[in-house]
Motif scaffolding. Structure first.
Motif, mmCIF file in Angstrom:
data_model
loop_
_atom_site.group_PDB
_atom_site.id
_atom_site.type_symbol
_atom_site.label_atom_id
_atom_site.label_comp_id
_atom_site.label_asym_id
_atom_site.label_seq_id
_atom_site.Cartn_x
_atom_site.Cartn_y
_atom_site.Cartn_z
ATOM 1 N N SER A 1 5.401 -7.058 21.347
ATOM 2 C CA SER A 1 6.686 -7.083 20.411
ATOM 3 C C SER A 1 7.726 -6.579 20.772
ATOM 4 N N CYS A 2 6.980 -5.437 21.679
ATOM 5 C CA CYS A 2 8.170 -3.920 21.688
ATOM 6 C C CYS A 2 8.298 -4.406 23.150
ATOM 7 N N LEU A 3 8.035 -5.440 23.906
ATOM 8 C CA LEU A 3 8.814 -5.820 25.389
ATOM 9 C C LEU A 3 9.537 -6.866 24.696
ATOM 10 N N HIS A 4 8.999 -7.672 23.949
ATOM 11 C CA HIS A 4 10.562 -8.520 23.102
ATOM 12 C C HIS A 4 11.597 -8.090 23.103
ATOM 13 N N PHE A 5 11.560 -7.002 21.720
ATOM 14 C CA PHE A 5 12.760 -5.856 21.647
ATOM 15 C C PHE A 5 13.113 -5.216 23.043
ATOM 16 N N LEU A 6 13.014 -4.816 23.821
ATOM 17 C CA LEU A 6 13.078 -4.441 25.333
ATOM 18 C C LEU A 6 13.657 -4.899 25.382
ATOM 19 N N GLU A 7 13.777 -6.393 25.934
ATOM 20 C CA GLU A 7 14.353 -7.479 26.639
ATOM 21 C C GLU A 7 15.505 -8.175 25.849
ATOM 22 N N THR A 8 15.561 -8.494 24.906
ATOM 23 C CA THR A 8 16.523 -8.794 23.649
ATOM 24 C C THR A 8 17.037 -8.165 23.588
ATOM 25 N N THR A 9 17.434 -6.167 23.643
ATOM 26 C CA THR A 9 18.549 -5.690 23.319
ATOM 27 C C THR A 9 19.164 -5.213 24.702
ATOM 28 N N HIS A 10 18.699 -6.113 26.095
ATOM 29 C CA HIS A 10 19.273 -5.077 27.253
ATOM 30 C C HIS A 10 19.319 -4.091 27.574
ATOM 31 N N THR A 11 18.241 -3.710 27.032
ATOM 32 C CA THR A 11 17.673 -2.505 27.190
ATOM 33 C C THR A 11 17.649 -1.489 28.983
ATOM 34 N N VAL A 12 17.062 -2.561 29.887
ATOM 35 C CA VAL A 12 17.102 -2.105 30.865
ATOM 36 C C VAL A 12 18.276 -2.537 32.001
ATOM 37 N N GLU A 13 19.078 -3.480 31.163
ATOM 38 C CA GLU A 13 20.781 -3.198 31.906
ATOM 39 C C GLU A 13 21.123 -2.097 31.718
ATOM 40 N N ILE A 14 21.068 -1.270 30.254
ATOM 41 C CA ILE A 14 21.818 -0.347 29.404
ATOM 42 C C ILE A 14 21.960 0.707 30.603
ATOM 43 N N LEU A 15 20.570 0.912 30.200
ATOM 44 C CA LEU A 15 19.651 2.338 32.096
ATOM 45 C C LEU A 15 20.003 2.082 33.161
ATOM 46 N N HIS A 16 20.097 0.518 33.851
ATOM 47 C CA HIS A 16 20.465 0.620 35.559
ATOM 48 C C HIS A 16 22.139 1.342 35.551
ATOM 49 N N GLU A 17 22.842 0.913 34.443
ATOM 50 C CA GLU A 17 23.892 0.990 34.515
ATOM 51 C C GLU A 17 24.256 2.348 34.220
ATOM 52 N N ALA A 18 23.309 3.095 33.561
ATOM 53 C CA ALA A 18 23.211 4.115 33.369
ATOM 54 C C ALA A 18 23.433 5.977 34.491
ATOM 55 N N GLY A 19 21.777 5.152 35.188
ATOM 56 C CA GLY A 19 21.723 5.572 36.418
ATOM 57 C C GLY A 19 20.447 5.821 36.550
ATOM 58 N N GLU A 20 19.974 7.195 37.718
ATOM 59 C CA GLU A 20 18.528 7.647 37.433
ATOM 60 C C GLU A 20 18.302 8.606 36.711
ATOM 61 N N GLY A 21 19.705 9.029 36.138
ATOM 62 C CA GLY A 21 19.425 9.888 35.205
ATOM 63 C C GLY A 21 18.791 10.157 33.554
ATOM 64 N N ASN B 1 15.351 3.491 33.973
ATOM 65 C CA ASN B 1 13.626 2.052 34.062
ATOM 66 C C ASN B 1 13.052 2.871 35.327
ATOM 67 N N ASN B 2 12.251 2.143 35.435
ATOM 68 C CA ASN B 2 10.924 2.803 36.362
ATOM 69 C C ASN B 2 10.725 1.392 36.952
ATOM 70 N N ARG B 3 9.738 1.390 37.923
ATOM 71 C CA ARG B 3 10.160 -0.481 39.108
ATOM 72 C C ARG B 3 8.820 -1.092 38.050
ATOM 73 N N ILE B 4 8.432 -0.932 36.977
ATOM 74 C CA ILE B 4 8.190 -2.030 35.584
ATOM 75 C C ILE B 4 9.299 -2.069 35.180
ATOM 76 N N SER B 5 9.918 -1.514 34.917
ATOM 77 C CA SER B 5 10.932 -1.997 33.845
ATOM 78 C C SER B 5 11.975 -2.850 34.779
ATOM 79 N N ALA B 6 12.138 -2.237 35.733
ATOM 80 C CA ALA B 6 13.308 -2.900 36.143
ATOM 81 C C ALA B 6 13.217 -4.498 37.147
ATOM 82 N N LEU B 7 11.835 -5.089 37.144
ATOM 83 C CA LEU B 7 11.611 -6.204 37.319
ATOM 84 C C LEU B 7 12.525 -6.381 35.894
ATOM 85 N N MET B 8 12.604 -6.534 35.169
ATOM 86 C CA MET B 8 13.351 -6.915 33.720
ATOM 87 C C MET B 8 14.680 -7.455 33.607
#
Length: 234
Positions: A5-25, A66-73
């Motif tokens: 359920s949390c993975l579904h939440f993560l993908e639906t809310t575009h969290t990975v893409e938001i963190l990608h734009e935020a950068g390594e910090g 993000n880490n290597r796992i979440s970045a795959l999404m």
């Protein structure tokens, strides 16, 4: 049991893409919540659970990256584009985000009704009909899965067409009420497109002939005294 359920939440809310734009910090949960319109307290608990399972990295309390796992999404698109037109999220992607969305949405929900369909209900426990499955229990449908995916509803006398790309349509359904399918109120066009991308993308992950030949080459046997002696003689 909350992980899918949390993975579904993560993908639906575009969290990975938001963190990608935020950068390594990384980015604080309050800033992430501002960008996707979620509750900070609930969001923090969900992201903490994901980081506990090494799907995100919590840099410091309530600060995630993000880490290597979440970045795959990561679908590779800008967040403003996804918020404006979420129906096109998976177009031109490798299918990983679509595969996660498919499995943690309708497939995961259907799986939870396995016992109800095949043990507790005498009318369906021995059925082989595609309309008497755990999926039908989960979504209250009398259609088969693929017929349901292709369902098109009429809105104001017009058939569902291209999803409007307007600000504010993200995550809105027809009613937004408990017990309603708030993901898409205008049929299943979004789910159908996601299913297609998930299938075509996941097929490309397997090498040709992988099922027959094995996806990975057989490992070399460990060296023995004999092989070591033969190598020295050579």
């Amino acid at each position: 049991y909350h992980l899918p359920s949390c993975l579904h939440f993560l993908e639906t809310t575009h969290t990975v893409e938001i963190l990608h734009e935020a950068g390594e910090g990384g980015l604080h949960v309050s800033e992430i919540a501002k960008r996707n319109g979620t509750d900070i307290g609930k969001y923090a608990h969900i992201l903490c659970l994901l980081s506990t399972h090494h799907i995100l990295h919590e840099v410091k309390p309530d600060m995630f990256t993000n880490n290597r796992i979440s970045a795959l999404m990561d679908c590779g698109k800008e967040v403003r584009e996804l918020v404006k037109c979420p129906g096109k999220k998976y177009k031109g992607t490798n299918g990983i985000a679509a595969f996660i969305g498919l499995n943690t949405d309708e497939l995961f929900k259907a799986s939870t009704y396995l016992t109800e369909a095949y043990v507790l209900n005498d009318a369906t426990k021995f059925s082989t009909q595609p309309t008497e499955t755990p999926f039908n229990f989960a979504f209250g449908m009398k259609k088969g899965f693929f017929g349901w995916l292709e369902e098109v509803r009429e809105v104001d006398g017009e058939q569902e067409g291209e999803e409007p790309c307007e600000e504010g349509v993200w995550l809105k359904g027809s009613q937004g009420e408990i017990g309603k399918d708030v993901r898409r109120g205008r049929g299943n066009k979004f789910r159908l497109e996601r299913f297609g991308k998930a299938m075509s993308g996941s097929c490309a992950w397997d090498p040709p002939g992988g099922l027959l030949n094995g996806s990975c080459p057989s490992p070399s046997p460990p060296p023995t005294k004999l092989t070591h002696h033969l190598e020295q003689q050579a």
